[in-house]
Scaffold this active site. Structure first.
Site, PDB file in Angstrom:
ATOM      1  N   ARG A   1      -2.910  10.359   3.450  1.00 33.67           N
ATOM      2  CA  ARG A   1      -3.515   9.947   4.732  1.00 33.67           C
ATOM      3  C   ARG A   1      -4.913   9.373   4.533  1.00 33.67           C
ATOM      4  O   ARG A   1      -5.344   8.490   5.277  1.00 33.67           O
ATOM      5  CB  ARG A   1      -3.577  11.163   5.669  1.00 33.67           C
ATOM      6  CG  ARG A   1      -2.218  11.608   6.151  1.00 33.67           C
ATOM      7  CD  ARG A   1      -2.250  13.005   6.763  1.00 33.67           C
ATOM      8  NE  ARG A   1      -0.928  13.390   7.236  1.00 33.67           N
ATOM      9  CZ  ARG A   1      -0.620  14.599   7.688  1.00 33.67           C
ATOM     10  NH1 ARG A   1      -1.542  15.566   7.725  1.00 33.67           N
ATOM     11  NH2 ARG A   1       0.600  14.864   8.110  1.00 33.67           N
TER      12      ARG A   1
ATOM     13  N   ARG B   1       0.839  -1.211   0.000  1.00 41.57           N
ATOM     14  CA  ARG B   1       0.000   0.000   0.000  1.00 41.57           C
ATOM     15  C   ARG B   1       0.868   1.254   0.000  1.00 41.57           C
ATOM     16  O   ARG B   1       0.550   2.251  -0.665  1.00 41.57           O
ATOM     17  CB  ARG B   1      -0.960  -0.010   1.196  1.00 41.57           C
ATOM     18  CG  ARG B   1      -2.148   0.942   1.062  1.00 41.57           C
ATOM     19  CD  ARG B   1      -1.889   2.308   1.654  1.00 41.57           C
ATOM     20  NE  ARG B   1      -1.378   2.192   2.993  1.00 41.57           N
ATOM     21  CZ  ARG B   1      -0.381   2.928   3.473  1.00 41.57           C
ATOM     22  NH1 ARG B   1       0.204   3.853   2.735  1.00 41.57           N
ATOM     23  NH2 ARG B   1       0.044   2.746   4.714  1.00 41.57           N
ATOM     24  N   SER B   2       2.004   1.216   0.705  1.00 41.82           N
ATOM     25  CA  SER B   2       2.897   2.382   0.710  1.00 41.82           C
ATOM     26  C   SER B   2       3.406   2.685  -0.691  1.00 41.82           C
ATOM     27  O   SER B   2       3.528   3.842  -1.088  1.00 41.82           O
ATOM     28  CB  SER B   2       4.090   2.146   1.645  1.00 41.82           C
ATOM     29  OG  SER B   2       3.656   2.063   2.985  1.00 41.82           O
TER      30      SER B   2
ATOM     31  N   THR C   1      10.610  14.899   4.821  1.00 41.95           N
ATOM     32  CA  THR C   1      11.248  14.748   6.130  1.00 41.95           C
ATOM     33  C   THR C   1      12.759  14.921   6.032  1.00 41.95           C
ATOM     34  O   THR C   1      13.391  14.450   5.083  1.00 41.95           O
ATOM     35  CB  THR C   1      10.928  13.340   6.687  1.00 41.95           C
ATOM     36  OG1 THR C   1       9.511  13.190   6.727  1.00 41.95           O
ATOM     37  CG2 THR C   1      11.504  13.137   8.078  1.00 41.95           C
TER      38      THR C   1
ATOM     39  N   THR D   1       2.494  11.809  12.957  1.00 46.00           N
ATOM     40  CA  THR D   1       2.401  10.806  14.028  1.00 46.00           C
ATOM     41  C   THR D   1       1.011  10.895  14.675  1.00 46.00           C
ATOM     42  O   THR D   1       0.289  11.883  14.499  1.00 46.00           O
ATOM     43  CB  THR D   1       3.473  11.057  15.123  1.00 46.00           C
ATOM     44  OG1 THR D   1       3.157  12.285  15.794  1.00 46.00           O
ATOM     45  CG2 THR D   1       4.876  11.140  14.544  1.00 46.00           C
TER      46      THR D   1
ATOM     47  N   GLU E   1       3.385  10.020   7.958  1.00 44.51           N
ATOM     48  CA  GLU E   1       2.209  10.791   7.506  1.00 44.51           C
ATOM     49  C   GLU E   1       1.533  11.504   8.672  1.00 44.51           C
ATOM     50  O   GLU E   1       0.310  11.538   8.775  1.00 44.51           O
ATOM     51  CB  GLU E   1       1.197   9.869   6.816  1.00 44.51           C
ATOM     52  CG  GLU E   1       1.742   9.179   5.600  1.00 44.51           C
ATOM     53  CD  GLU E   1       1.666  10.058   4.372  1.00 44.51           C
ATOM     54  OE1 GLU E   1       1.024  11.106   4.417  1.00 44.51           O
ATOM     55  OE2 GLU E   1       2.297   9.672   3.379  1.00 44.51           O
TER      56      GLU E   1
ATOM     57  N   GLY F   1      10.133  13.733  -1.022  1.00 44.11           N
ATOM     58  CA  GLY F   1      11.135  14.109  -0.030  1.00 44.11           C
ATOM     59  C   GLY F   1      10.718  15.317   0.783  1.00 44.11           C
ATOM     60  O   GLY F   1      10.863  16.458   0.329  1.00 44.11           O
TER      61      GLY F   1
END
Ligand code: FAD
Length: 386
Positions: free
Chosen positions: A245, A88-89, A130, A367, A365, A128
């Site tokens: 999300r 899924r990611s 984070t 915390t 996505e 990109g």
């Protein structure tokens, strides 16, 4: 398959077909996901196959994309994550974090160049945002872009980037120091450019069937045409995260459902004290609670898709659904693992794999804590991030 309130009965033809094809795909083509999880690899040979099946951004239109309903898209994420969060990611990053910003904010040339090949899986993208020192607060990012003639020069480093070691293109979010106020801008960076390195992070104990890496940018020169022209500021990356999300809120239900089905089957077969463990009240309570929590999460996901389809979904709705559904999957995968006793800690069964995957899904996505703060601000009008 757990559908206690008969939600599938209300699906349209397109939604049914996508669910059926996704189930057939994971059953037929991804049998060895447990082995990939053990090996810490992603089944890269499936990337074009997933494109052929229309799994990348099927809810977008044009450029050969099928423009399915938001519910169909959510159901697809649910089926992929019932197999593994890594699968899924892959679809979430490619569709919601790479194709979506190009589709929403890209120039015609960028769309024509990238959307068809990302849609078919001929090209792989990554997102990109984070950085090593800036996770929950990406607005403090240090990656910078500076205009020099007809080019931008990018410097900085990104980490925890899904698919960066196998990506052809990265959507890199950076502060543009050639503009007043250094606004955040999105840039399309081909990963074979001089100065780009994408080392793999290979010591993960969660989301093992997914490739994760860094992106280091050292004086990387890209043509000025590689900047996404249609967005400025944090709303660029945040609007992509809202899309992804949404898919996670659905996907987590799939992982929990797979844990439930595994535990239910095990409980009816495994005998102790002369009868199936499913015949004991303690185990029945676990199944009843699991089914209830999964059903509540399913209802939330279905309603979220209805709101999205009508254009009434707010990012805070998505925060509530992501926060609740992932917490639910994290808790219920542990209950399922427990019901399988010692066998539950092996890779012969899926719950422990889902359980460890959920540690990532709980963290990426936004915390769980950050979604709590988003909801807290929405409910009180008072931000409590700092
Ligand atoms: P931190 O922000 O340092 O947080 C540490 C802890 O502090 C957390 O529990 C957090 O909730 C808490 N905390 C932080 N701020 C507050 C606050 N104000 N109040 C209360 N508590 C707080 N990123 C990308 O850009 N692209 C990707 O493709 C991507 N893929 C990922 C894949 C994996 C496997 C993982 C693990 C991460 C991925 N990420 C990706 C990064 C992910 O989004 C970040 O890990 C996440 O945003 C959290 O940032 P952090 O890890 O730096 O934790």
């Amino acid at each position: 398959m757990l559908d206690y309130f008969g939600l599938e009965a209300d699906l349209g033809e397109e939604e049914r077909l996508l669910v059926a094809s996704a189930r057939e795909f994971v059953d037929g083509e991804v049998e060895d996901v447990g082995q990939h999880w053990i090996d810490g690899t992603f089944p890269t040979e499936l990337i074009p196959k997933m494109g052929e099946m229309g799994f990348y951004a099927p809810n977008l239109d044009g450029y050969g994309l099928p423009n399915v309903s938001e519910k169909a898209y959510g159901l697809l994420m649910q089926e992929l994550e019932a197999c593994d969060s890594g699968l899924r990611s892959m679809a979430s990053v490619q569709g919601a974090l790479v194709m979506y910003p190009i589709h929403a904010f890209g120039s015609d040339e960028q769309k024509e160049e990238w959307l068809p090949k990302l849609g078919t899986g001929e090209a792989v993208g990554c997102f990109g945002l984070t950085e090593p020192e800036h996770g929950s607060n990406p607005s403090a990012m240090e990656t910078r872009a500076e205009r020099e003639g007809d080019e931008y020069v990018l410097n900085g480093s990104k980490t925890w980037i899904t698919n960066s070691p196998i990506a052809d293109v990265a959507v890199v979010w950076a502060k543009d120091h050639s503009e007043d106020g250094d606004p955040v801008r999105g840039f399309l960076v081909e990963t074979d450019r001089d100065g780009v390195t994408t080392n793999e992070i290979d010591d993960k104990l969660s989301l093992r069937a997914s490739v994760t890496g860094e992106i280091s940018l050292q004086n990387v020169r890209i043509p000025k045409e590689n900047r996404l022209p249609g967005v400025e500021g944090m709303k660029g990356p945040l609007s992509c995260l809202t899309q992804a999300r949404f898919g996670i809120a659905w996907g987590a239900v799939g992982a929990a459902r797979d844990c439930f089905e595994t535990a239910r089957e095990y409980a009816t077969e495994r005998e102790q004290f002369g009868k199936p463990i499913g015949g004991f009240q303690l185990q029945q309570e676990k199944l009843a609670e699991m089914a209830t929590q999964i059903t509540l999460a399913q209802l939330l996901a279905h309603r979220l898709a209805d709101l999205k389809e009508r254009g009434e979904m707010r990012p805070q709705h998505v925060s509530m659904a992501k926060r609740n559904n992932v917490r639910m999957a994290r808790e219920q995968s542990r209950v399922a693992r427990e019901m399988l006793g010692g066998n539950g800690i092996t890779t012969d069964y899926s719950p422990m794999r889902h359980l460890t995957n959920m540690e990532t899904v709980y963290t990426y996505e936004g915390t769980h804590d950050i979604h709590t703060l988003i909801l807290g601000e929405d409910l009180t009008g008072i931000p409590a991030y700092e």
